[in-house]
Scaffold this active site. Structure first.
Site, PDB file in Angstrom:
ATOM      1  CE  LYS A   1     -36.262  39.671 -14.588  1.00 36.11           C
ATOM      2  NZ  LYS A   1     -35.179  39.476 -15.580  1.00 36.11           N
TER       3      LYS A   1
ATOM      4  CG  ASP B   1     -36.833  35.222 -18.435  1.00 39.92           C
ATOM      5  OD1 ASP B   1     -37.745  34.850 -19.209  1.00 39.92           O
ATOM      6  OD2 ASP B   1     -35.894  34.478 -18.093  1.00 39.92           O
TER       7      ASP B   1
END
Length: 211
Positions: free
Chosen positions: A120, A138
């Site tokens: 991420k 997220d």
């Protein structure tokens, strides 16, 4: 959700915010990398408050190394997990200096090899600092994609894979920012603001509320 709906959703999000970007404050790839490292389980507001004091003192790997772990801690104590984050920052700075001439690498494998950097974080840096068509997923984006049925998945990896498959190329670079902002301010976790949502008529959430 069909292709036409997805296209209309992306078109509306773009019309509403033609030039989206992160809410983290940064002026270089290194500052962005550190801010994203700090942002895990923390708000962008709290990270920006910390970096506003940290970056005037140290905004390069060399300057950060001079501060050391304890020095970095004094600036980030208001942020969760600050002990481990300070250690990761110093380890990362050492690797950047020793292996990358003090520069943030524009390379996924090299980024993910840095302490505290996962997929991420690498996606955010590649997208926001270097303009890659990556889509970091997220909690906000995971929620929006599942709730609206735009790109449902059982975990963040599945949602990312689906997004990369269904989002047309012209929208890919900005998609992460549109979805995260939509989840942060409109499609919030509790009591989503469906009444003020610009894509409410396209959303396939069965429990929409008119607030």
């Amino acid at each position: 959700m069909n292709k036409a709906k997805r296209l209309e959703i992306l078109t509306r999000l773009r019309e509403n915010n033609p030039h989206p970007t992160t809410e983290l404050n940064f002026s270089s790839p290194f500052e962005l990398l550190i801010a994203v490292l700090l942002s895990a389980q923390a708000t962008d507001v709290s990270v920006n408050k910390a970096t506003a004091k940290l970056y005037p003192v140290a905004n390069t790997p060399a300057a950060m190394l001079e501060l050391g772990v304890e020095g970095v801690k004094t600036y980030i104590k208001t942020i969760g997990l600050y002990n481990s984050k300070a250690e990761n920052i110093i380890k990362t700075c050492r690797i950047l200096l020793e292996q990358h001439n003090g520069e943030v690498p524009e390379d996924r494998a090299a980024l993910e090899a840095l302490p505290g950097v996962g997929r991420k974080t690498a996606n955010v840096v590649l997208n926001t600092a270097f303009g890659w068509p990556t889509i970091a997923v997220d909690t906000h984006i995971f929620r929006v994609c599942n709730r609206t049925q735009f790109a449902p998945g059982k975990n963040v990896e599945q949602v990312e894979e689906k997004l990369l498959k269904v989002v047309p190329a012209e929208f890919k670079v900005d998609c992460h920012h549109w979805l995260i902002l939509h989840g942060r301010y409109t499609c919030i976790a509790r009591k989503p603001r469906c009444g003020s949502c610009i894509i409410e008529d396209l959303c396939e959430y069965k429990e929409k509320v008119d607030i």
